[in-house]
Design an enzyme around this catalytic site. Structure first.
Site, PDB file in Angstrom:
ATOM      1  N   LYS A 170       8.000  11.063   4.837  1.00 26.21           N
ATOM      2  CA  LYS A 170       7.390  10.287   5.923  1.00 26.21           C
ATOM      3  C   LYS A 170       7.909   8.854   5.843  1.00 26.21           C
ATOM      4  O   LYS A 170       7.499   8.075   4.987  1.00 26.21           O
ATOM      5  CB  LYS A 170       5.859  10.259   5.821  1.00 26.21           C
ATOM      6  CG  LYS A 170       5.251   9.660   7.091  1.00 26.21           C
ATOM      7  CD  LYS A 170       3.945   8.948   6.893  1.00 26.21           C
ATOM      8  CE  LYS A 170       4.070   7.495   6.538  1.00 26.21           C
ATOM      9  NZ  LYS A 170       4.637   6.606   7.559  1.00 26.21           N
ATOM     10  N   ILE A 225       0.996  -2.840  -2.888  1.00 25.81           N
ATOM     11  CA  ILE A 225       0.067  -2.470  -3.965  1.00 25.81           C
ATOM     12  C   ILE A 225      -1.212  -1.849  -3.411  1.00 25.81           C
ATOM     13  O   ILE A 225      -1.706  -0.847  -3.944  1.00 25.81           O
ATOM     14  CB  ILE A 225      -0.291  -3.708  -4.820  1.00 25.81           C
ATOM     15  CG1 ILE A 225       0.885  -4.085  -5.711  1.00 25.81           C
ATOM     16  CG2 ILE A 225      -1.519  -3.435  -5.698  1.00 25.81           C
ATOM     17  CD1 ILE A 225       0.567  -5.143  -6.730  1.00 25.81           C
ATOM     18  N   THR A 227      -1.793  -0.204  -0.669  1.00 20.81           N
ATOM     19  CA  THR A 227      -1.554   1.184  -0.241  1.00 20.81           C
ATOM     20  C   THR A 227      -1.338   2.067  -1.462  1.00 20.81           C
ATOM     21  O   THR A 227      -1.827   3.194  -1.521  1.00 20.81           O
ATOM     22  CB  THR A 227      -0.318   1.261   0.676  1.00 20.81           C
ATOM     23  OG1 THR A 227      -0.337   0.169   1.578  1.00 20.81           O
ATOM     24  CG2 THR A 227      -0.293   2.558   1.456  1.00 20.81           C
ATOM     25  N   GLY A 228      -0.616   1.545  -2.453  1.00 19.95           N
ATOM     26  CA  GLY A 228      -0.359   2.309  -3.678  1.00 19.95           C
ATOM     27  C   GLY A 228      -1.660   2.731  -4.356  1.00 19.95           C
ATOM     28  O   GLY A 228      -1.788   3.858  -4.848  1.00 19.95           O
ATOM     29  N   GLU A 245       6.488   2.725  -6.371  1.00 23.22           N
ATOM     30  CA  GLU A 245       7.355   1.535  -6.395  1.00 23.22           C
ATOM     31  C   GLU A 245       6.678   0.506  -5.524  1.00 23.22           C
ATOM     32  O   GLU A 245       6.685   0.626  -4.294  1.00 23.22           O
ATOM     33  CB  GLU A 245       8.736   1.858  -5.815  1.00 23.22           C
ATOM     34  CG  GLU A 245       9.545   2.863  -6.611  1.00 23.22           C
ATOM     35  CD  GLU A 245      10.107   2.295  -7.895  1.00 23.22           C
ATOM     36  OE1 GLU A 245      10.095   1.059  -8.075  1.00 23.22           O
ATOM     37  OE2 GLU A 245      10.541   3.100  -8.734  1.00 23.22           O
ATOM     38  N   CYS A 279      11.568  -6.390  -2.100  1.00 28.12           N
ATOM     39  CA  CYS A 279      10.572  -6.271  -3.183  1.00 28.12           C
ATOM     40  C   CYS A 279      10.979  -7.098  -4.392  1.00 28.12           C
ATOM     41  O   CYS A 279      10.144  -7.635  -5.100  1.00 28.12           O
ATOM     42  CB  CYS A 279      10.384  -4.814  -3.565  1.00 28.12           C
ATOM     43  SG  CYS A 279      11.917  -3.991  -3.999  1.00 28.12           S
ATOM     44  N   GLU A 380       2.623 -11.911  -3.374  1.00 27.58           N
ATOM     45  CA  GLU A 380       3.864 -11.553  -2.684  1.00 27.58           C
ATOM     46  C   GLU A 380       3.755 -11.947  -1.209  1.00 27.58           C
ATOM     47  O   GLU A 380       2.921 -11.411  -0.477  1.00 27.58           O
ATOM     48  CB  GLU A 380       4.096 -10.044  -2.805  1.00 27.58           C
ATOM     49  CG  GLU A 380       5.403  -9.596  -2.183  1.00 27.58           C
ATOM     50  CD  GLU A 380       5.559  -8.069  -2.197  1.00 27.58           C
ATOM     51  OE1 GLU A 380       4.621  -7.376  -1.783  1.00 27.58           O
ATOM     52  OE2 GLU A 380       6.633  -7.594  -2.594  1.00 27.58           O
TER      53      GLU A 380
HETATM   54  P1  NAD Z   1       2.966  -0.430   3.218  1.00 29.22           P
HETATM   55  O1  NAD Z   1       2.277  -0.171   1.920  1.00 29.22           O
HETATM   56  O2  NAD Z   1       2.204  -1.060   4.310  1.00 29.22           O
HETATM   57  O3  NAD Z   1       3.557   0.926   3.838  1.00 29.22           O
HETATM   58  C1  NAD Z   1       4.482   1.726   3.138  1.00 29.22           C
HETATM   59  C2  NAD Z   1       4.384   3.147   3.648  1.00 29.22           C
HETATM   60  O4  NAD Z   1       3.091   3.652   3.346  1.00 29.22           O
HETATM   61  C3  NAD Z   1       4.563   3.309   5.173  1.00 29.22           C
HETATM   62  O5  NAD Z   1       5.310   4.476   5.418  1.00 29.22           O
HETATM   63  C4  NAD Z   1       3.130   3.475   5.654  1.00 29.22           C
HETATM   64  O6  NAD Z   1       3.039   4.224   6.844  1.00 29.22           O
HETATM   65  C5  NAD Z   1       2.519   4.240   4.495  1.00 29.22           C
HETATM   66  N1  NAD Z   1       1.044   4.141   4.376  1.00 29.22           N
HETATM   67  C6  NAD Z   1       0.241   3.148   4.806  1.00 29.22           C
HETATM   68  N2  NAD Z   1      -1.058   3.430   4.512  1.00 29.22           N
HETATM   69  C7  NAD Z   1      -1.052   4.620   3.872  1.00 29.22           C
HETATM   70  C8  NAD Z   1      -2.078   5.437   3.302  1.00 29.22           C
HETATM   71  N3  NAD Z   1      -3.365   5.092   3.334  1.00 29.22           N
HETATM   72  N4  NAD Z   1      -1.719   6.597   2.699  1.00 29.22           N
HETATM   73  C9  NAD Z   1      -0.419   6.974   2.642  1.00 29.22           C
HETATM   74  N5  NAD Z   1       0.591   6.243   3.175  1.00 29.22           N
HETATM   75  C10 NAD Z   1       0.283   5.066   3.772  1.00 29.22           C
HETATM   76  O7  NAD Z   1       4.266  -1.277   2.839  1.00 29.22           O
HETATM   77  P2  NAD Z   1       5.351  -1.921   3.833  1.00 29.22           P
HETATM   78  O8  NAD Z   1       4.730  -3.102   4.475  1.00 29.22           O
HETATM   79  O9  NAD Z   1       5.968  -0.862   4.664  1.00 29.22           O
HETATM   80  O10 NAD Z   1       6.478  -2.380   2.769  1.00 29.22           O
HETATM   81  C11 NAD Z   1       6.430  -3.573   2.096  1.00 29.22           C
HETATM   82  C12 NAD Z   1       5.993  -3.394   0.652  1.00 29.22           C
HETATM   83  O11 NAD Z   1       6.845  -2.449   0.002  1.00 29.22           O
HETATM   84  C13 NAD Z   1       6.119  -4.677  -0.142  1.00 29.22           C
HETATM   85  O12 NAD Z   1       4.971  -4.856  -0.937  1.00 29.22           O
HETATM   86  C14 NAD Z   1       7.356  -4.426  -1.022  1.00 29.22           C
HETATM   87  O13 NAD Z   1       7.369  -5.168  -2.212  1.00 29.22           O
HETATM   88  C15 NAD Z   1       7.239  -2.961  -1.270  1.00 29.22           C
HETATM   89  N6  NAD Z   1       8.543  -2.401  -1.669  1.00 29.22           N
HETATM   90  C16 NAD Z   1       8.738  -2.085  -2.998  1.00 29.22           C
HETATM   91  C17 NAD Z   1       9.976  -1.601  -3.420  1.00 29.22           C
HETATM   92  C18 NAD Z   1      10.238  -1.261  -4.863  1.00 29.22           C
HETATM   93  O14 NAD Z   1      11.307  -0.743  -5.154  1.00 29.22           O
HETATM   94  N7  NAD Z   1       9.330  -1.538  -5.787  1.00 29.22           N
HETATM   95  C19 NAD Z   1      11.012  -1.442  -2.487  1.00 29.22           C
HETATM   96  C20 NAD Z   1      10.779  -1.770  -1.153  1.00 29.22           C
HETATM   97  C21 NAD Z   1       9.525  -2.252  -0.756  1.00 29.22           C
END
Ligand code: NAD
Length: 485
Positions: A170, A225, A227-228, A245, A279, A380
């Site tokens: 996804k 974080i 969302t993680g 990640e 990131c 961040e």
């Molecule tokens: P986000 O957490 O908003 O979304 C990431 C993904 O998660 C999207 O596909 C989104 O649709 C999905 N999502 C959102 N809510 C969800 C839920 N409740 N359950 C399951 N999936 C869900 O992040 P973003 O704004 O798309 O990306 C930016 C973030 O990603 C920054 O914090 C960045 O540091 C991080 N990032 C980390 C790395 C790494 O290698 N560590 C690489 C790239 C980006």
């Protein structure tokens, strides 16, 4: 969407409009999937894993298919790079570099497919053999962010396929286009129907279903974080394997003995690359006090010269932010930085050029006189915003650099290589660069300490995430034990 080898609309018929963040023009519309679509794709991936041939296909054959995906990406590199620039706003040069890296990821994992054997153990029991084998985990859910849409997808797709798993991907709902295109290439390369499935749609529905569904064995997520944390909770439903990640607030430590030109040049690239939406962005500089004035003057001068614009123009150095919402988030952080007492040295507002008014642009920004405990320093921002602090001793630099909840990456610039290595050994981060910033490659592991994540992508470790380890013990002189006669 691509489910069981068929291209499909969403079952609800809903679509989403994808826009170019440079001018808000509509690029295209895509299917907007929902929980039912996710469940259907999970069922297919489950059946294909349990009843299909893919997990038992010889590893070298799986590797050849994955290698071929890399070759097809090279063949279509210009088309993919152009699509990524339309979708994400990054410059064409950056998109081309991304596509080259992505091709390398598939080529690397394709080659690794049959190199990662098991292990023979010397058992402490006579007349027995003992071996450790690696098997696929099963059905993998994969969720990616918008900042490196296809790059992040490649780090998950290639090792999952090579290890013999089936998967449901996804992508971010904001930037799905290159991932859709790569599923076409995966079909062309010979990935069998049902092995790799693509569901588009929002995170809180489709993503959440992937994280909590009892038929998914592993969830691999790249994003923020918060969302993680939700994904960790959802994944507890069936105690899934998880790989996370997450974000970073990455320190860039510059000692006074660093090569001046190199340190300044790399610091610019560290924080302003892809408008800081990286990131591992070097968004937090720590400069040794005696070098502070010279380095800051040069950084500010160079920052004023950054040319924002259309990613397709060759003189554009940086594109827009991804969305109106995201620019507002960056603006709130800049206001917070001013209220906290940081000194705004350059930027801190939207550009005024008429040709940039339709895009989500924000001027590259530097805050000096920052303090360790400011939120602008700790959190961040994910935009073109650099905070600068000073330090006097090596130990102070290490202490400050480690003082965030993050642990993704960091860098140290010094011509004293023993000092640089010492600092690198003390940083609690998954990646440390010495006299450089940002290099990553398929051969080396990537991931975070602390709240920057769990597990590793890329490298041998990135393949191991997609395997289960099984110990098989054999008695070669079977005879009764006689305990319960
Ligand atoms: P986000 O957490 O908003 O979304 C990431 C993904 O998660 C999207 O596909 C989104 O649709 C999905 N999502 C959102 N809510 C969800 C839920 N409740 N359950 C399951 N999936 C869900 O992040 P973003 O704004 O798309 O990306 C930016 C973030 O990603 C920054 O914090 C960045 O540091 C991080 N990032 C980390 C790395 C790494 O290698 N560590 C690489 C790239 C980006």
């Amino acid at each position: 969407m691509y489910i069981n080898g068929e291209w499909e609309e969403a079952s609800s018929g809903e679509t989403r409009t994808i826009i170019n963040p440079y001018n808000q023009e509509e690029i295209t519309t895509v299917a907007e999937g929902n929980v039912d679509d996710a469940k259907r794709a999970i069922d297919v991936a489950r059946k294909t894993f349990d009843q299909g041939d893919w997990p038992a296909t010889p590893a070298n054959e799986r590797g050849e298919i994955v290698y071929n995906i890399g070759r097809l990406i090279r063949r279509d590199l210009e088309e993919l790079a152009s699509l990524e620039t339309h979708d994400s706003g990054k410059t064409l040069e950056e998109s081309r570099a991304d596509m080259d890296d992505i091709a390398n990821v598939f080529v690397y994992f394709g080659g690794l497919a049959d190199k990662e054997g098991g292990e023979v153990i010397e058992p402490p029991i006579p007349h027995s053999t003992s071996k450790v084998v690696r098997e696929p985990v099963g059905v993998c859910g994969q969720i990616t962010p918008w900042n490196y849409p296809l790059l992040q997808a490649s780090w998950k797709l290639a090792p999952a396929l090579v290890a013999g798993n089936t998967l449901i991907m996804k992508p971010s709902e904001i930037t799905p286009l290159t991932t859709v295109k790569v599923f076409e290439l995966m079909e062309e390369a010979g990935v069998p129907a049902g092995v790799a499935n693509l569901v588009l749609g929002p995170g809180h529905t489709v993503g959440d279903e992937l994280a909590k569904n009892m038929d998914v064995d592993l969830i691999s997520f790249t994003g923020g974080i918060e969302t993680g944390k939700k994904i960790m909770q959802a994944a507890s439903s069936n105690v899934k394997n998880i790989a996370l990640e997450l974000g970073g607030k990455n320190p860039n430590i510059v000692f006074a003995d660093a090569d001046f030109e190199t340190a300044v040049d790399q610091a610019m690239n560290a924080v302003f690359f892809h408008a800081g939406q990286v990131c591992s962005a070097g968004a937090r500089m720590l400069i040794e006090e005696s070098a502070y004035d010279d380095v800051v003057d040069e950084l500010v001068n160079r920052t004023k010269r950054i040319k924002l614009g259309n990613g397709f123009n060759s003189d554009t150095m940086s594109g827009p932010l991804i969305s109106a919402d995201h620019r507002e988030k960056v603006e709130k952080y800049v206001e917070m930085g001013k209220e906290e007492g940081a000194h705004l040295a350059v930027g801190g507002k939207r550009p005024e050029e008429p040709e940039l008014q339709d895009g989500f642009f924000y001027l590259p920004t530097i805050f000096t006189h920052c303090k360790e405990d400011m939120r602008i320093v700790q959190e961040e921002v994910f935009g073109p915003v650099l905070t600068i602090e000073t330090f006097q001793t090596t130990e102070e630099a290490i202490q400050k650099a480690n003082n965030t909840i993050y642990g993704l990456a960091g860098a140290v610039f010094s011509t004293d290589i023993c000092k640089a290595e010492y600092v690198a050994s003390k940083l609690r981060m998954g990646t440390v660069w010495i006299n450089d910033f940002h290099p990553y490659f398929a051969q080396a592991p990537w991931g975070g300490y602390k709240q920057s994540g769990i597990g590793r992508e890329l490298g041998v470790q990135g393949l191991e995430e997609y395997t289960e380890v099984k110990h098989i013990y054999r008695n070669i002189q079977p005879e009764p034990i006689g305990w319960f006669k």
